[in-house]
Design a protein around this motif. Structure first.
Motif, PDB file in Angstrom:
ATOM      1  N   VAL A  65       1.927  17.747   6.669  1.00 35.72           N
ATOM      2  CA  VAL A  65       1.587  18.526   5.157  1.00 35.72           C
ATOM      3  C   VAL A  65       0.819  17.464   4.310  1.00 35.72           C
ATOM      4  N   ASP A  66      -0.252  17.832   3.797  1.00 34.97           N
ATOM      5  CA  ASP A  66      -0.883  16.979   2.889  1.00 34.97           C
ATOM      6  C   ASP A  66      -0.309  16.961   1.551  1.00 34.97           C
ATOM      7  N   GLY A  67      -0.051  15.518   1.058  1.00 34.43           N
ATOM      8  CA  GLY A  67       0.660  15.439  -0.195  1.00 34.43           C
ATOM      9  C   GLY A  67       2.181  15.348  -0.062  1.00 34.43           C
ATOM     10  N   ALA A  68       2.606  15.227   1.203  1.00 34.96           N
ATOM     11  CA  ALA A  68       4.097  15.141   1.485  1.00 34.96           C
ATOM     12  C   ALA A  68       4.683  13.824   1.238  1.00 34.96           C
ATOM     13  N   THR A  69       3.652  12.732   0.892  1.00 38.05           N
ATOM     14  CA  THR A  69       4.023  11.588   0.717  1.00 38.05           C
ATOM     15  C   THR A  69       4.260  11.258  -0.778  1.00 38.05           C
ATOM     16  N   ARG A  70       3.732  12.035  -1.890  1.00 36.25           N
ATOM     17  CA  ARG A  70       3.667  11.838  -3.227  1.00 36.25           C
ATOM     18  C   ARG A  70       5.091  11.489  -3.812  1.00 36.25           C
ATOM     19  N   GLU A 119       9.882   1.927  -1.662  1.00 37.96           N
ATOM     20  CA  GLU A 119      10.332   1.516  -0.158  1.00 37.96           C
ATOM     21  C   GLU A 119       9.979   2.151   1.026  1.00 37.96           C
ATOM     22  N   GLN A 120       9.924   3.501   0.770  1.00 40.51           N
ATOM     23  CA  GLN A 120       9.229   4.449   1.793  1.00 40.51           C
ATOM     24  C   GLN A 120       7.866   4.188   2.219  1.00 40.51           C
ATOM     25  N   ARG A 121       7.078   4.113   0.946  1.00 35.86           N
ATOM     26  CA  ARG A 121       5.717   3.623   1.281  1.00 35.86           C
ATOM     27  C   ARG A 121       5.700   2.610   2.135  1.00 35.86           C
ATOM     28  N   ARG A 122       6.260   1.595   1.894  1.00 31.19           N
ATOM     29  CA  ARG A 122       6.225   0.059   2.611  1.00 31.19           C
ATOM     30  C   ARG A 122       6.477   0.470   3.996  1.00 31.19           C
ATOM     31  N   ASP A 123       7.679   1.311   4.130  1.00 34.24           N
ATOM     32  CA  ASP A 123       8.083   1.484   5.473  1.00 34.24           C
ATOM     33  C   ASP A 123       6.957   2.226   6.465  1.00 34.24           C
ATOM     34  N   ILE A 124       6.284   3.185   5.846  1.00 35.50           N
ATOM     35  CA  ILE A 124       5.318   3.976   6.639  1.00 35.50           C
ATOM     36  C   ILE A 124       4.048   3.221   6.604  1.00 35.50           C
ATOM     37  N   VAL A 125       3.771   2.049   5.725  1.00 36.28           N
ATOM     38  CA  VAL A 125       2.583   1.474   5.987  1.00 36.28           C
ATOM     39  C   VAL A 125       2.801   0.329   7.221  1.00 36.28           C
ATOM     40  N   GLU A 139      -2.686   1.397  -1.403  1.00 40.70           N
ATOM     41  CA  GLU A 139      -3.239   2.046  -2.553  1.00 40.70           C
ATOM     42  C   GLU A 139      -3.432   3.540  -2.266  1.00 40.70           C
ATOM     43  N   GLY A 140      -3.812   4.007  -1.060  1.00 41.36           N
ATOM     44  CA  GLY A 140      -3.989   5.436  -0.585  1.00 41.36           C
ATOM     45  C   GLY A 140      -2.717   6.140  -0.833  1.00 41.36           C
ATOM     46  N   PHE A 141      -1.377   5.521  -0.388  1.00 40.89           N
ATOM     47  CA  PHE A 141      -0.171   6.410  -0.440  1.00 40.89           C
ATOM     48  C   PHE A 141       0.204   6.407  -2.001  1.00 40.89           C
ATOM     49  N   ALA A 142       0.011   5.279  -2.640  1.00 41.26           N
ATOM     50  CA  ALA A 142       0.592   4.916  -4.223  1.00 41.26           C
ATOM     51  C   ALA A 142      -0.499   6.464  -4.865  1.00 41.26           C
ATOM     52  N   ALA A 143      -1.588   6.758  -4.504  1.00 46.58           N
ATOM     53  CA  ALA A 143      -2.420   7.535  -5.262  1.00 46.58           C
ATOM     54  C   ALA A 143      -2.140   9.272  -4.581  1.00 46.58           C
ATOM     55  N   SER A 190      -4.419  12.574   0.905  1.00 46.82           N
ATOM     56  CA  SER A 190      -4.031  13.207   1.873  1.00 46.82           C
ATOM     57  C   SER A 190      -3.977  12.667   3.166  1.00 46.82           C
ATOM     58  N   ARG A 191      -3.720  13.271   4.365  1.00 45.14           N
ATOM     59  CA  ARG A 191      -3.674  12.593   5.684  1.00 45.14           C
ATOM     60  C   ARG A 191      -5.099  12.162   6.001  1.00 45.14           C
ATOM     61  N   GLN A 192      -6.063  13.108   5.877  1.00 48.54           N
ATOM     62  CA  GLN A 192      -7.427  12.705   6.133  1.00 48.54           C
ATOM     63  C   GLN A 192      -7.818  11.796   5.513  1.00 48.54           C
ATOM     64  N   GLN A 193      -7.493  11.452   4.066  1.00 47.61           N
ATOM     65  CA  GLN A 193      -7.977  10.527   3.432  1.00 47.61           C
ATOM     66  C   GLN A 193      -7.433   9.167   3.717  1.00 47.61           C
ATOM     67  N   ILE A 194      -6.316   9.156   4.264  1.00 49.49           N
ATOM     68  CA  ILE A 194      -5.637   7.908   5.125  1.00 49.49           C
ATOM     69  C   ILE A 194      -6.270   7.556   6.098  1.00 49.49           C
ATOM     70  N   VAL A 195      -6.662   8.411   6.888  1.00 53.11           N
ATOM     71  CA  VAL A 195      -7.306   8.153   8.010  1.00 53.11           C
ATOM     72  C   VAL A 195      -8.775   7.509   7.992  1.00 53.11           C
ATOM     73  N   GLU A 196      -9.331   8.056   6.835  1.00 54.65           N
ATOM     74  CA  GLU A 196     -10.547   7.554   6.566  1.00 54.65           C
ATOM     75  C   GLU A 196     -10.478   6.090   6.015  1.00 54.65           C
ATOM     76  N   ARG A 197      -9.444   5.887   5.343  1.00 53.83           N
ATOM     77  CA  ARG A 197      -9.370   4.424   4.894  1.00 53.83           C
ATOM     78  C   ARG A 197      -9.098   3.650   6.174  1.00 53.83           C
ATOM     79  N   ILE A 198      -8.196   3.759   7.301  1.00 50.59           N
ATOM     80  CA  ILE A 198      -8.174   3.252   8.334  1.00 50.59           C
ATOM     81  C   ILE A 198      -9.434   3.032   9.012  1.00 50.59           C
ATOM     82  N   LYS A 199     -10.208   4.037   9.322  1.00 53.66           N
ATOM     83  CA  LYS A 199     -11.552   3.782   9.717  1.00 53.66           C
ATOM     84  C   LYS A 199     -12.601   2.920   8.949  1.00 53.66           C
ATOM     85  N   HIS A 200     -12.526   3.107   7.823  1.00 55.60           N
ATOM     86  CA  HIS A 200     -13.260   2.248   6.915  1.00 55.60           C
ATOM     87  C   HIS A 200     -13.269   0.634   7.128  1.00 55.60           C
ATOM     88  N   GLN A 201     -11.889   0.400   7.304  1.00 55.21           N
ATOM     89  CA  GLN A 201     -11.373  -1.099   7.245  1.00 55.21           C
ATOM     90  C   GLN A 201     -11.939  -1.443   8.607  1.00 55.21           C
TER      91      GLN A 201
END
Length: 540
Positions: free
Chosen positions: A283-288, A293-299, A385-389, A392-403
């Motif tokens: 679900v998009d926005g579920a990480t807001r 600590e939870q953000r670090r774990d998922i990263v 940075e993506g999780f802190a902002a 969405s799931r798709q935006q995180i995936v785009e960050r991965i592809k960009h790097q």
């Protein structure tokens, strides 16, 4: 010794006999203490010291016997052997002397005795060697474990041997510090993108790295390195051709390395996207609402394992770097043979197993792993940075592809820098092995447009420098034994410069003529030459 040497029985005791009986009944531990000997060493065990018998024996040898033996050996050297100074009639004959020294050279006690004798100007020296004692061997094994731990932290091997008195001789390559695996220097040169642009770490945005003009920053023409006139232009044209021949000699290795690095990044990208598919909330926005600590774990769940990635990169690229080293060394040996008038194929072989060569090759292989650490660090920063902002799931995936797209584009720079540096570093080592006296800088005409490198060529072509002397990059305080060796990204990354061998009596024209006859040994030619003996054996 403690019980006496005869049987006896007390029939009657006067005062003196009674006093002796009391003394004889003294605890064995006290007698041992009087002589400074642990009871367990003499074979007397009880419940308190049996478990510590080995430790007691080790302590007795290292703290009591060996220091006294070393003192006796030193007194023997100064008091007895010194009298035979200059008298060869009592020396060991040669056939006994060589095997004795071969065995003794592995003894730290021997090395220490030899050094002390040399400091006192004594030609003879004695030493006590307890290397065959089991208790001493156990102590030495424990010391070796300590040496291994210190060396694993980067301490030079020879420093660790000296500090711990380990039972091994020092080695020529043992004075070099190295960075422990898995760590990186705070100021280490990496393949990060400098402010000039994301496409290529050395060129402005939109610049083609294969453009001979080098873009706006690198627009350096032949006029910039020549003094004018037809002769200067002809010389520059010859140097440009010479550089092209050298660049072509390892172009095949570079292309293979580029493909391997790109394949490596592609597989890391596939793995990271697979991790994202499994770990990211559907679900998009579920990480807001996640805590830091939870953000670090998922990263952490999304990042690839650095140890596995390093192993994969080593398997793919390290053999190619070794081949680049083999090529560069063989080139210098061939150039030296040509200068000496020998025919093609008569050059001495390049010793890839030389301790100095092996050490530099190992450091270059370790530096290669910075590639994975850089990509992983930048990916972790972007994901955080993506999780802190709250993306969405798709935006995180785009960050991965960009790097990984950025990493894919850097593959060309990585291949060019690493293979070119390995070839040039080995060319320097080859000159040392071949005894070449001088060298000159050969400026790159294509990959880079650093005017200071062009000026360095102009200066060293006119006045070659000794092989073991460092080049000083014109107009800077950077210095290096060979191109891509300054340790500064602004001077090393994407640098395509090389060096050529020089001799005191040779003019530049003679050098250019000599190189024009054979050119540089290419990687393809080296492989053909390696395969020729095998083909001859098969034919025979």
């Amino acid at each position: 010794m403690f019980e006496g040497g005869a049987e006896w029985q007390t029939i009657g005791s006067d005062f003196k006999d009674m006093e002796f009986s009391v003394l004889k009944g003294m605890a064995r531990e006290e007698i041992c203490a009087a002589y400074g000997v642990p009871p367990a060493v003499t074979g007397f065990y009880d419940d308190s010291n049996y478990a510590h018998a080995d430790a007691a024996e080790e302590a007795f040898w290292t703290r009591t016997i060996l220091p006294r033996a070393e003192w006796i050996a030193e007194e023997w050297t100064r008091g007895v052997l010194a009298r035979f100074r200059g008298d060869r009639s009592r020396s060991v004959n040669q056939c006994q002397h060589r095997p004795m020294l071969a065995t003794a050279a592995r003894s730290r006690t021997f090395v220490n005795a030899k050094q002390r004798a040399a400091a006192q100007g004594l030609p003879f020296y004695g030493w006590m060697d307890a290397g065959g004692v089991e208790a001493v061997q156990r102590v030495q094994l424990a010391v070796v474990d300590q040496v291994a731990k210190w060396c694993g932290l980067g301490v030079p091997l020879n420093d660790a041997l000296r500090a711990t008195n380990a039972p091994f001789p020092e080695v020529p390559w043992g004075d070099t510090w190295h960075r422990p695996a898995g760590l990186m220097d705070v100021q280490a040169d990496t393949y990060d993108d400098p402010p000039s642009g994301p496409d290529d770490p050395d060129l402005p945005p939109g610049t083609d790295p294969d453009d001979p003009s080098g873009g706006e920053r690198g627009r350096v023409s032949p006029r910039d390195i020549s003094g004018g006139g037809m002769e200067a232009k002809a010389t520059d044209a010859a140097l440009a051709k010479l550089w092209g021949l050298w660049r072509a000699s390892w172009a095949g290795l570079e292309a293979t390395t580029r493909k391997k690095v790109r394949r490596h990044f592609h597989e890391l990208r596939v793995e990271t996207l697979r991790r994202a598919d499994a770990a990211l909330p559907k679900v998009d926005g579920a990480t807001r609402g996640y805590t830091p600590e939870q953000r670090r774990d998922i990263v952490a769940q999304l990042l690839f394992e650095i140890g596995v990635a390093n192993g994969q990169l080593e398997v793919r690229v390290v053999p190619l770097i070794r081949e680049a080293y083999r090529l560069g060394g063989a080139q210098s040996m061939e150039e030296a043979a040509q200068a000496e008038g020998r025919e093609e194929g008569e050059a001495d072989p390049f010793n890839l197993s030389d301790p100095g060569v092996a050490s530099k090759l190992r450091r270059r292989n370790i530096k290669l792993l910075d590639v994975n650490r850089t990509v992983r660090r930048k990916l972790a920063k972007s994901l955080a940075e993506g999780f802190a902002a709250g993306e969405s799931r798709q935006q995180i995936v785009e960050r991965i592809k960009h790097q990984f797209n950025l990493a894919h584009r850097r593959a060309e720079s990585i291949a060019r820098t690493e293979i070119g540096a390995a070839v040039e570093e080995a060319r320097h080592e080859g000159r040392l092995q071949a005894g070449v006296p001088l060298k000159s800088w050969l400026w790159s005409r294509k990959e880079t447009g650093r005017p200071e490198h062009a000026a360095t060529e102009r200066a060293t072509m006119a006045e070659p420098i000794p092989v073991e002397e460092r080049f000083t990059i014109a107009g800077t305080d950077a210095a290096c034994l060979h191109p891509r060796g300054t340790g500064r990204p602004e001077q090393d990354i994407n640098c395509g410069c090389s060096t050529i061998s020089r001799y005191p009596e040779d003019s530049l024209k003679a050098v250019l003529r000599r190189y024009a006859e054979r050119g540089f040994l290419t990687y393809e030619r080296m492989l053909e030459r390696d395969a020729a003996p095998d083909a001859q054996r098969e034919a025979a």
